[in-house]
Design a protein around this motif. Structure first.
Motif, PDB file in Angstrom:
ATOM      1  N   ALA A  32      18.709   2.655   0.540  1.00  0.00           N
ATOM      2  CA  ALA A  32      17.725   3.484   1.254  1.00  0.00           C
ATOM      3  C   ALA A  32      17.530   3.004   2.694  1.00  0.00           C
ATOM      4  CB  ALA A  32      16.396   3.490   0.508  1.00  0.00           C
ATOM      5  N   GLU A  33      17.489   1.698   2.892  1.00  0.00           N
ATOM      6  CA  GLU A  33      17.285   1.184   4.240  1.00  0.00           C
ATOM      7  C   GLU A  33      18.400   1.605   5.178  1.00  0.00           C
ATOM      8  OE1 GLU A  33      16.617  -3.035   6.646  1.00  0.00           O
ATOM      9  OE2 GLU A  33      16.649  -3.017   4.460  1.00  0.00           O
ATOM     10  N   TRP A  34      19.661   1.558   4.689  1.00  0.00           N
ATOM     11  CA  TRP A  34      20.775   1.940   5.548  1.00  0.00           C
ATOM     12  C   TRP A  34      20.787   3.444   5.788  1.00  0.00           C
ATOM     13  CZ3 TRP A  34      22.010  -1.959   8.092  1.00  0.00           C
ATOM     14  CH2 TRP A  34      22.046  -3.227   7.523  1.00  0.00           C
TER      15      TRP A  34
ATOM     16  N   LEU B 231       0.805  -1.214   0.000  1.00  0.00           N
ATOM     17  CA  LEU B 231       0.000   0.000   0.000  1.00  0.00           C
ATOM     18  C   LEU B 231       0.841   1.267   0.000  1.00  0.00           C
ATOM     19  CD1 LEU B 231      -2.567  -1.010   2.794  1.00  0.00           C
ATOM     20  CD2 LEU B 231      -2.803  -1.343   0.321  1.00  0.00           C
ATOM     21  N   LEU B 232       2.102   1.163   0.412  1.00  0.00           N
ATOM     22  CA  LEU B 232       2.886   2.358   0.688  1.00  0.00           C
ATOM     23  C   LEU B 232       3.364   3.082  -0.561  1.00  0.00           C
ATOM     24  CD1 LEU B 232       5.044   1.007   3.677  1.00  0.00           C
ATOM     25  CD2 LEU B 232       2.920   2.319   3.760  1.00  0.00           C
ATOM     26  N   ALA B 233       3.926   2.336  -1.519  1.00  0.00           N
ATOM     27  CA  ALA B 233       4.474   2.984  -2.710  1.00  0.00           C
ATOM     28  C   ALA B 233       3.415   3.758  -3.491  1.00  0.00           C
ATOM     29  CB  ALA B 233       5.170   1.964  -3.600  1.00  0.00           C
TER      30      ALA B 233
ATOM     31  N   ARG C 256      11.523   3.802   4.320  1.00  0.00           N
ATOM     32  CA  ARG C 256      12.285   3.239   3.200  1.00  0.00           C
ATOM     33  C   ARG C 256      11.551   3.474   1.873  1.00  0.00           C
ATOM     34  NH1 ARG C 256      12.386  -1.413   5.062  1.00  0.00           N
ATOM     35  NH2 ARG C 256      10.688  -2.341   3.827  1.00  0.00           N
ATOM     36  N   THR C 257      10.245   3.237   1.881  1.00  0.00           N
ATOM     37  CA  THR C 257       9.456   3.415   0.658  1.00  0.00           C
ATOM     38  C   THR C 257       9.455   4.871   0.225  1.00  0.00           C
ATOM     39  OG1 THR C 257       8.031   1.556   1.255  1.00  0.00           O
ATOM     40  CG2 THR C 257       7.168   3.123  -0.353  1.00  0.00           C
ATOM     41  N   ALA C 258       9.280   5.783   1.176  1.00  0.00           N
ATOM     42  CA  ALA C 258       9.223   7.203   0.848  1.00  0.00           C
ATOM     43  C   ALA C 258      10.546   7.690   0.273  1.00  0.00           C
ATOM     44  CB  ALA C 258       8.866   8.005   2.088  1.00  0.00           C
ATOM     45  N   LEU C 259      11.662   7.314   0.912  1.00  0.00           N
ATOM     46  CA  LEU C 259      12.969   7.781   0.430  1.00  0.00           C
ATOM     47  C   LEU C 259      13.260   7.226  -0.956  1.00  0.00           C
ATOM     48  CD1 LEU C 259      15.554   9.325   0.973  1.00  0.00           C
ATOM     49  CD2 LEU C 259      16.464   7.284   2.129  1.00  0.00           C
ATOM     50  N   THR C 260      12.968   5.951  -1.177  1.00  0.00           N
ATOM     51  CA  THR C 260      13.190   5.348  -2.495  1.00  0.00           C
ATOM     52  C   THR C 260      12.358   6.048  -3.558  1.00  0.00           C
ATOM     53  OG1 THR C 260      13.648   3.206  -1.462  1.00  0.00           O
ATOM     54  CG2 THR C 260      13.069   3.198  -3.802  1.00  0.00           C
TER      55      THR C 260
ATOM     56  N   LEU D 117      -1.556  10.304   5.267  1.00  0.00           N
ATOM     57  CA  LEU D 117      -2.347   9.517   4.316  1.00  0.00           C
ATOM     58  C   LEU D 117      -2.159   8.022   4.563  1.00  0.00           C
ATOM     59  CD1 LEU D 117      -1.914  11.463   0.953  1.00  0.00           C
ATOM     60  CD2 LEU D 117      -3.938  11.342   2.412  1.00  0.00           C
ATOM     61  N   VAL D 118      -0.936   7.615   4.879  1.00  0.00           N
ATOM     62  CA  VAL D 118      -0.679   6.192   5.140  1.00  0.00           C
ATOM     63  C   VAL D 118      -1.500   5.717   6.323  1.00  0.00           C
ATOM     64  CG1 VAL D 118       1.042   4.528   5.940  1.00  0.00           C
ATOM     65  CG2 VAL D 118       1.616   6.117   4.097  1.00  0.00           C
TER      66      VAL D 118
END
Length: 402
Positions: free
Chosen positions: A269-271, A116-118, A357-361, A147-148
């Motif tokens: 992104a995770e790191w 749902l996040l992306a 992670r999703t937002a930064l990517t 929104l999330v």
């Protein structure tokens, strides 16, 4: 027998650690830690013990008997949020946490929530991607987490500005009690009919999972669900907003690190998120209390003494992290205190990590050549206090992209 001598001498006098904005906070904390692993500091008109090392902060989080969360949160959040997990202890806390925990387990976050996040991230980016310049705080970091959490709860978002206000005002009760109480009432009026509808016809949203879950024959009442949602909604929105802003701020002011992430966002992104949480945790300081006279870690602590768990100081403790003031995504450190430790550790940590992670990517993929707009933007990106030394995040992130 413990005595009050611990609090007789202030180690610093010009900063109130409850409310005062302190842009150079990390220098202040490092200077205090160089003297000893704790400090006696002003806090909301009284004196508090500020824990400054990783060992002390970690030990304090785990010692729920000595520093029960209930002692603070029954005064600071229960009046507006209701009786949340923070205000519970013993079997009440264990059973209630077990009821609300399943949707936030790592496996369910990966299988149910992450898909749902992306789409939500790209939906928000679509609003401004064509402009070539924006303030990421105003256009993205404040909007995406709200929104999330709204969609996970299955809450209709007809008025986005109102939902943003609820998320903010519920979280800032100590500074503006009237606004917090109003937001609490409005949120209840909005949510209670939805809880009733989910009891009649459950769906796949989070509220449906809360009304149908039971542990040891116990289910949640409407008031208990409402209290949990009043906590989850602002905590999930506001702290994620601050954490994302802090990581973006760090990357934008460290172009070499931004280049590493941009070259391979799926891997790096995770790191970057983990290092951002270490570098500037959104909840930098967590107040607790010592209800009884206590001898702890060599300290004689008088009853009712405020205790301040300085997560941001622990994360820059050179005894734990080499070169702690350097922002370095290759550090690969994940054992952090940003989500707390012990029985009251953050329930939504895996959700928060997935969101960040999703937002930064998405941002680095959609906004090629992302950079600060100018020298003024670099000043805006300096992380400053939102509420004293506790909640920290950038006031603005003015950027450009190709």
């Amino acid at each position: 027998m413990p005595n009050s001598s611990l609090l007789d001498h202030l180690d610093i006098t010009d900063i109130d650690f409850a409310f005062q904005d302190t842009p150079d906070l990390h220098r202040v904390l490092a200077d205090l830690r160089a003297r000893r692993p704790y400090a006696i500091v002003p806090f909301a008109g009284t004196r508090a013990v500020l824990l400054l090392t990783h060992d002390l902060v970690s030990a304090a989080f785990k010692d729920e008997e000595t520093f029960p969360a209930q002692a603070v949160y029954s005064l600071t959040t229960e009046p507006v949020l209701g009786r949340t997990l923070q205000c519970m202890t013993g079997d009440e806390h264990r059973v209630n946490r077990a009821i609300v925990a399943p949707p936030f387990r790592r496996s369910l976050v990966s299988g149910w929530i992450e898909p749902l996040l992306a789409p939500i991230a790209h939906e928000v980016i679509d609003r401004f991607a064509h402009l070539g310049a924006a303030d990421l705080v105003a256009e993205f970091t404040t909007r995406y987490p709200v929104l999330v959490i709204s969609r996970l709860l299955g809450l209709p978002v007809g008025d986005e500005a109102t939902v943003l206000r609820w998320a903010h005002d519920l979280f800032y009760f100590p500074l503006d009690p009237a606004a917090a109480h109003q937001a609490s009432r409005e949120f209840a009026d909005h949510v209670l009919p939805i809880i009733a509808a989910r009891r009649e016809q459950p769906g796949e949203d989070l509220i449906s999972k809360l009304v149908t879950e039971s542990v040891e024959g116990t289910t949640l009442s409407d008031d208990q669900i409402l209290a949990f949602l009043r906590l989850l909604f602002p905590a999930g929105a506001d702290t994620t907003m601050l954490a994302l802003g802090n990581t973006l701020s760090a990357l934008l002011t460290h172009p070499d690190q931004l280049a590493l992430v941009t070259a391979d966002p799926e891997e790096q992104a995770e790191w970057a998120i983990w290092e951002g949480l270490r570098w500037e945790p959104p909840v930098g300081l967590l107040p607790r209390a010592c209800p009884r006279d206590t001898h702890w870690q060599g300290l004689d602590i008088p009853a009712l003494t405020p205790m301040l768990f300085a997560v941001n100081a622990a994360h820059r403790d050179p005894a734990k992290y080499p070169a702690p003031h350097e922002f370095d995504i290759t550090r690969r450190a994940t054992t952090m205190l940003s989500f707390g430790q012990g029985p009251h550790s953050c329930l939504g940590s895996w959700l928060a990590l997935a969101e960040l992670r999703t937002a930064l990517t998405a941002l680095l993929t959609r906004l090629p050549g992302l950079r600060l707009a100018d020298a003024t933007a670099a000043e805006d990106a300096t992380v400053t206090s939102q509420v004293g030394t506790a909640l920290r995040g950038p006031g603005a992130l003015r950027v450009r992209w190709n």
